[in-house]
Design a protein around this motif. Structure first.
Motif, PDB file in Angstrom:
ATOM      1  N   GLN A  50       1.341  -1.212   0.065  1.00 20.81           N
ATOM      2  CA  GLN A  50       0.484  -0.325   0.362  1.00 20.81           C
ATOM      3  C   GLN A  50       1.263   1.492  -0.096  1.00 20.81           C
ATOM      4  OE1 GLN A  50      -0.393  -2.698   1.391  1.00 20.81           O
ATOM      5  NE2 GLN A  50      -2.326  -3.095   2.270  1.00 20.81           N
ATOM      6  N   ALA A  51       1.702   1.214   0.753  1.00 21.27           N
ATOM      7  CA  ALA A  51       2.966   2.857   0.425  1.00 21.27           C
ATOM      8  C   ALA A  51       3.827   2.784  -0.601  1.00 21.27           C
ATOM      9  CB  ALA A  51       4.455   2.120   2.462  1.00 21.27           C
ATOM     10  N   ALA A  52       3.788   1.672  -1.025  1.00 20.77           N
ATOM     11  CA  ALA A  52       4.181   1.375  -2.697  1.00 20.77           C
ATOM     12  C   ALA A  52       3.263   2.464  -3.321  1.00 20.77           C
ATOM     13  CB  ALA A  52       4.679   0.056  -3.089  1.00 20.77           C
ATOM     14  N   GLU A  53       2.370   2.043  -3.463  1.00 22.07           N
ATOM     15  CA  GLU A  53       1.587   2.686  -4.377  1.00 22.07           C
ATOM     16  C   GLU A  53       0.769   4.173  -3.855  1.00 22.07           C
ATOM     17  OE1 GLU A  53      -3.275   1.747  -5.666  1.00 22.07           O
ATOM     18  OE2 GLU A  53      -2.957   0.858  -4.423  1.00 22.07           O
ATOM     19  N   VAL A  54       0.919   4.269  -2.690  1.00 23.92           N
ATOM     20  CA  VAL A  54       0.414   5.798  -2.966  1.00 23.92           C
ATOM     21  C   VAL A  54       1.778   6.320  -3.342  1.00 23.92           C
ATOM     22  CG1 VAL A  54       0.315   7.181  -0.498  1.00 23.92           C
ATOM     23  CG2 VAL A  54      -1.197   5.360  -0.883  1.00 23.92           C
ATOM     24  N   ALA A  55       2.862   5.989  -2.550  1.00 26.83           N
ATOM     25  CA  ALA A  55       4.385   6.486  -3.130  1.00 26.83           C
ATOM     26  C   ALA A  55       4.180   7.456  -4.098  1.00 26.83           C
ATOM     27  CB  ALA A  55       5.253   5.882  -2.985  1.00 26.83           C
ATOM     28  N   THR A  56       4.103   6.447  -5.400  1.00 29.70           N
ATOM     29  CA  THR A  56       3.569   6.985  -7.081  1.00 29.70           C
ATOM     30  C   THR A  56       2.507   7.945  -7.231  1.00 29.70           C
ATOM     31  OG1 THR A  56       1.510   5.835  -7.395  1.00 29.70           O
ATOM     32  CG2 THR A  56       3.732   4.498  -7.516  1.00 29.70           C
ATOM     33  N   GLN A  57       1.739   8.804  -6.047  1.00 28.06           N
ATOM     34  CA  GLN A  57       0.754   9.783  -5.960  1.00 28.06           C
ATOM     35  C   GLN A  57       1.269  11.127  -5.831  1.00 28.06           C
ATOM     36  OE1 GLN A  57      -3.338   8.554  -5.544  1.00 28.06           O
ATOM     37  NE2 GLN A  57      -2.674   6.315  -5.128  1.00 28.06           N
ATOM     38  N   VAL A  58       2.249  10.317  -4.925  1.00 25.88           N
ATOM     39  CA  VAL A  58       3.263  11.659  -3.379  1.00 25.88           C
ATOM     40  C   VAL A  58       4.011  13.111  -4.805  1.00 25.88           C
ATOM     41  CG1 VAL A  58       4.523  12.773  -2.487  1.00 25.88           C
ATOM     42  CG2 VAL A  58       3.403   9.906  -1.261  1.00 25.88           C
ATOM     43  N   ARG A  59       3.149  14.109  -5.013  1.00 23.51           N
ATOM     44  CA  ARG A  59       4.001  15.186  -5.914  1.00 23.51           C
ATOM     45  C   ARG A  59       5.524  15.604  -4.713  1.00 23.51           C
ATOM     46  NH1 ARG A  59      -0.382  19.593  -7.342  1.00 23.51           N
ATOM     47  NH2 ARG A  59       2.145  20.427  -7.958  1.00 23.51           N
ATOM     48  N   THR A  60       6.355  16.006  -5.550  1.00 26.65           N
ATOM     49  CA  THR A  60       7.797  16.863  -5.011  1.00 26.65           C
ATOM     50  C   THR A  60       7.721  17.830  -6.015  1.00 26.65           C
ATOM     51  OG1 THR A  60       9.116  15.172  -7.265  1.00 26.65           O
ATOM     52  CG2 THR A  60       8.651  14.220  -4.316  1.00 26.65           C
ATOM     53  N   ASP A  61       7.371  18.174  -6.774  1.00 27.86           N
ATOM     54  CA  ASP A  61       7.651  19.588  -7.293  1.00 27.86           C
ATOM     55  C   ASP A  61       6.585  20.406  -6.175  1.00 27.86           C
ATOM     56  OD1 ASP A  61       4.862  18.836  -7.766  1.00 27.86           O
ATOM     57  OD2 ASP A  61       4.510  19.798 -10.322  1.00 27.86           O
ATOM     58  N   GLY A  62       6.011  20.648  -5.465  1.00 34.26           N
ATOM     59  CA  GLY A  62       5.222  21.880  -4.022  1.00 34.26           C
ATOM     60  C   GLY A  62       5.951  23.094  -4.031  1.00 34.26           C
ATOM     61  N   ALA A  63       7.063  23.030  -4.231  1.00 34.30           N
ATOM     62  CA  ALA A  63       8.076  24.915  -3.824  1.00 34.30           C
ATOM     63  C   ALA A  63       8.079  24.934  -5.423  1.00 34.30           C
ATOM     64  CB  ALA A  63       9.827  24.093  -3.411  1.00 34.30           C
ATOM     65  N   LEU A  64       8.735  24.384  -6.098  1.00 25.87           N
ATOM     66  CA  LEU A  64       8.277  25.244  -7.494  1.00 25.87           C
ATOM     67  C   LEU A  64       7.520  25.695  -7.929  1.00 25.87           C
ATOM     68  CD1 LEU A  64       9.957  25.248 -10.690  1.00 25.87           C
ATOM     69  CD2 LEU A  64       9.361  23.482 -10.739  1.00 25.87           C
ATOM     70  N   VAL A  65       6.395  24.972  -7.299  1.00 23.25           N
ATOM     71  CA  VAL A  65       5.033  25.053  -7.794  1.00 23.25           C
ATOM     72  C   VAL A  65       4.446  26.541  -7.439  1.00 23.25           C
ATOM     73  CG1 VAL A  65       2.365  24.990  -7.349  1.00 23.25           C
ATOM     74  CG2 VAL A  65       3.949  23.258  -8.776  1.00 23.25           C
TER      75      VAL A  65
END
Length: 385
Positions: free
Chosen positions: A362-377
């Protein structure tokens, strides 16, 4: 453009503010960060201008203040914030207040005609009928009906109103009119939410800007001793409490639970000064570390439930055990439970840890949805103001 980013919080607020500052600088802007002295190395190590505000947080005594002491501390903080932010904000185009109790930033922005943005790092630190407010001074509000939640938010207003006289005295020095509602003044008319929309979305009412979490791109090596430990066996369990003081038995409890399950342990000492129970070769203690790199090489992550650590653990595709202490940490524990990527508990027993370890898929599945571009946005939106 010239930006001033300000926070008076712990590393959980200083690090995302620094991440935003890095992105703004990369886009060609002038950026200065105001934060407690503890985080000078974090800020300057990323090539940013740093101005300290307030005392060293790590040196603060872990003692619950009396109401009178709390009022005096709040007044001192207000005066110090106005002194520092007023000087640092000269000719700034945009002022960003990152996290709680930013009393001076909006007033200073108003006095120089700059844009102002208040950013929260967790949805439940902004008022909503759909969740209870964060835990304050040992009180942990529980979610109830919309009416009950709003009533709890009203009862927490006194944490802001105690500083109103000091705030208005400083506003008068800037030629500004007094304000009555300190909380709404700080949050502003359109607060931003710097949290991942999968891990912690805004429940309403109304829309706000949700940028995603502000994450630093950490490229630091793990160090030869830790690398050797990681290479020498199965992925270990990580335990760390960040800038929390912690509970005396936390390290021993987690190590004992991990050993029952045949797991090794990486222990981050943190501000709690966690120590190994013995010199067994199945455990290693580390100081400040690149969590992004380390978490990907663990079996599970036991932590305090800070916004940044929760997001980093989720992005690393590892199950979590959250041991909340204060403020927004109970919320993040509940979100981990809701997404079924870990467990929230008072103690990391072998049973709790085993349940979390069973949620790796489940953790691996959710990881694919976590964004890493928030600071740039966030940086690009700020530049468009």
């Amino acid at each position: 453009m010239r930006f001033l980013l300000s926070t008076i919080g712990s590393r959980g607020e200083a690090q995302p503010v620094t991440a935003l500052a890095v992105r703004l600088k990369e886009l060609g802007n002038e950026v200065e960060v105001v934060a407690p002295p503890d985080f000078e190395g974090l800020v300057t190590g990323n090539g940013l201008v740093f101005t300290p505000v307030g005392p060293n947080l790590r040196d603060a005594k872990a003692v619950k203040p009396t109401p009178d002491e709390l009022r005096k501390l709040a007044e001192e903080s207000v005066r110090e914030q106005f002194r520092v932010v007023t000087k640092a904000a000269e000719q700034a185009d945009v002022l960003v207040a990152g996290g709680a109790l930013q009393h001076a930033t909006r007033s200073v922005a108003e006095s120089i005609g700059a844009h102002y943005v208040y950013a929260s790092f967790c949805a439940n630190t902004l008022p909503s009928p759909h969740h209870a407010p964060p835990a304050m001074l040992g009180s942990v509000p529980m979610n109830g009906t919309p009416e009950e939640n709003l009533a709890q938010w009203e009862r927490q207003r006194h944490y802001f109103t105690s500083s109103r006289d000091a705030l208005n005295a400083e506003r008068a020095k800037l030629g500004l009119a007094p304000i009555d509602d300190v909380r709404d003044h700080i949050f502003g008319d359109a607060p931003w939410l710097a949290a991942d929309p999968v891990l912690g979305s805004w429940p309403g009412p109304g829309d706000l800007v949700q940028t995603g979490a502000w994450l630093l791109d950490d490229q630091r090596p793990l160090g030869p001793e830790l690398e050797a430990f990681l290479d020498d066996g199965e992925p270990p369990v990580y335990v760390g409490l960040g800038s929390m003081r912690g509970v005396a038995n936390t390290a021993a409890d987690v190590i004992g639970a991990a050993r029952e399950l045949g797991k090794r342990v990486v222990l981050q000492r943190g501000w709690a000064g966690l120590e190994l129970a013995d010199d067994g070769g199945d455990c290693i203690a580390v100081g400040e570390v690149n969590q992004q790199a380390l978490f990907r090489r663990t079996a599970a992550i036991v932590h305090h439930g800070g916004a940044g650590t929760t997001t980093t653990a989720a992005a690393a595709a590892r199950p979590q055990v959250v041991l909340p202490h204060m403020y927004d940490q109970y919320y993040w524990g509940s979100q981990v439970e809701r997404l079924n990527i870990g467990r929230s508990a008072t103690t990391a027993t072998a049973d709790v840890l085993a349940e979390a370890l069973g949620l790796t898929e489940q953790a691996a599945e959710v990881a694919t949805q976590v964004r890493t571009d928030g600071a740039l946005v966030a940086a690009e939106r700020l530049m468009a103001l």
